[in-house]
Design an enzyme around this catalytic site. Sequence first.
Site, PDB file in Angstrom:
ATOM      1  N   SER A  57      25.019  33.279  81.194  1.00  0.00           N
ATOM      2  CA  SER A  57      24.705  34.617  80.684  1.00  0.00           C
ATOM      3  C   SER A  57      25.873  35.584  80.834  1.00  0.00           C
ATOM      4  CB  SER A  57      23.443  35.145  81.364  1.00  0.00           C
ATOM      5  OG  SER A  57      22.387  34.256  81.110  1.00  0.00           O
TER       6      SER A  57
ATOM      7  N   ARG B 175      21.316  28.270  89.637  1.00  0.00           N
ATOM      8  CA  ARG B 175      20.232  27.329  89.866  1.00  0.00           C
ATOM      9  C   ARG B 175      20.467  26.047  89.107  1.00  0.00           C
ATOM     10  NH1 ARG B 175      15.158  29.926  87.958  1.00  0.00           N
ATOM     11  NH2 ARG B 175      16.491  30.113  86.147  1.00  0.00           N
TER      12      ARG B 175
ATOM     13  N   ASP C  89      20.340  33.618  78.420  1.00  0.00           N
ATOM     14  CA  ASP C  89      18.977  33.557  78.966  1.00  0.00           C
ATOM     15  C   ASP C  89      17.872  33.927  77.971  1.00  0.00           C
ATOM     16  OD1 ASP C  89      19.868  36.146  79.023  1.00  0.00           O
ATOM     17  OD2 ASP C  89      19.399  36.515  81.124  1.00  0.00           O
TER      18      ASP C  89
HETATM   19 MG    MG Z   1      16.975  36.924  84.584  1.00  0.00          MG
END
Ligand code: MG
Length: 446
Positions: free
Chosen positions: A115, A47, A168
């Site tokens: 991540s 994203r 994250d």
């Molecule tokens: Mg997540």
Amino acid sequence: MAVEMHAGLASEGGSKLKMLLTFVDTLPNGSEKGIYYALDLGGTNFRVLRVQLGGQRSILETDVERQPIPQHLMTSTSEDLFDFIASSLKEFVEKEGDVSDTTLMRRRELGFTFSFPVKQTSVSTGILIKWTKGFGIEDTVGREVSECLEQAMARKGLNMRVAALVNDTVGTLALGHYHDPDTIAAVIIGTGTNACYLERTDAIIKCQGLLTTSGGMVVNMEWGNFWSSHLPRTSYDIELDADSPNPNDQGFEKMISGMYLGDIVRRVILRMSHEADIFGDALPKLSMPFILRTPLMAEMHEDDSPELTEVARILKDTLEIPDVPSKVRKLVVKVCDVVTRRAARLAAAGIVGILKKIGRDGSGGITGGRSRSDIKMKRTVVAIEGGLYTSYTMFREYLHEAMKEILGEEAAQHVTLMVTEDGSGVGAALLAATHSSDPVDNVQLL
Ligand code: MG
Ligand code: ADP
């Protein structure tokens, strides 16, 4: 948990808890202003976000665009992957339209949520240890991740700097802290699980001489890998672990997170059907790993119809077991309940472990000898997100109940679990803001 945290902070490899340094020493406090970007990479979708901050804890606007990473790029070359990301980012930036914001007069700044396991070297740089989650690009391993992205951005003619490279949970903590300055830890319980918290630098013994202006640093625990002989491990857990692609890894995660709970339930009812013949004939579907996903397990668990019609439907549609008698449906609900309750209580114990480590559980810390009544407890907020916690009501209720039980009613009143939304995206943009104007990194190694 608190003991293992100590061990992980004392030396590299001192515990199954990696306790990774993040070099994030300052969390957003709400005064940040301007437009910042974020990039969230860590799953099949990535994203890009643009966040406009108005000061006074206000987020004026958030724009988000989601895109799947084309399968072939996940195993291609570093250059191909980062070129693709930089192109998407550039397209997104060019759509920002007519923004008369002073931040845009200077170089745009980006928070990069990446991540995957990274050895962080500063708040904005880190070296990829290994790819996970289906990615496998040999030439990125061992390289500096932000540099890979910045070089790709330069190739695409995009003038942007990576101001923060985070995972994250750290984004979640940043967003929590932005809204409430008493937020000192963050937990994610979704497909996987992890936590981070704010530690005093002098407690990070494995990194002597670490100096930060705040005297603290966020530590990424990688708590999914926590292990202890005290954990209530059953033969189902042992089999699930042995059948997994990463045996002996992520033991805590395998008892707690959304990826696994449905499969633990499947394993229990499979054994019951073998040993007590509760479902009758051969059951090929019930032998298929991961066929029972956790959201379906939650639906069965939360079926409040008198005849348990949802349970019957899911057993029939998903596992192809028709005509299950009412008594057996009840038994299936009971299994879901036991598995979820154990998971939620373990997660609660983990959170209390963090609070204990930093002396916020009302007991005076793990070496303290004072009684609870002598301690004046500070208000403590833990930011929390992830689909298992937010969408599975029974899980959430069991977790809250266990927190109260372990902390005691009195101490529990001072601890708030606050749901943050999209910390992995917005939080990274906030960290870019916090770490943007610093002309020199204020974290040094002596
Ligand atoms: Mg997540
Ligand atoms: P991720 O962890 O993949 O970033 P989320 O935080 O949204 O994404 O969590 C999604 C996970 O949460 C799913 O994989 C599933 O295990 C779990 N989950 C989502 N919805 C539910 C639900 N209604 N009941 C139980 N578990 C759920």
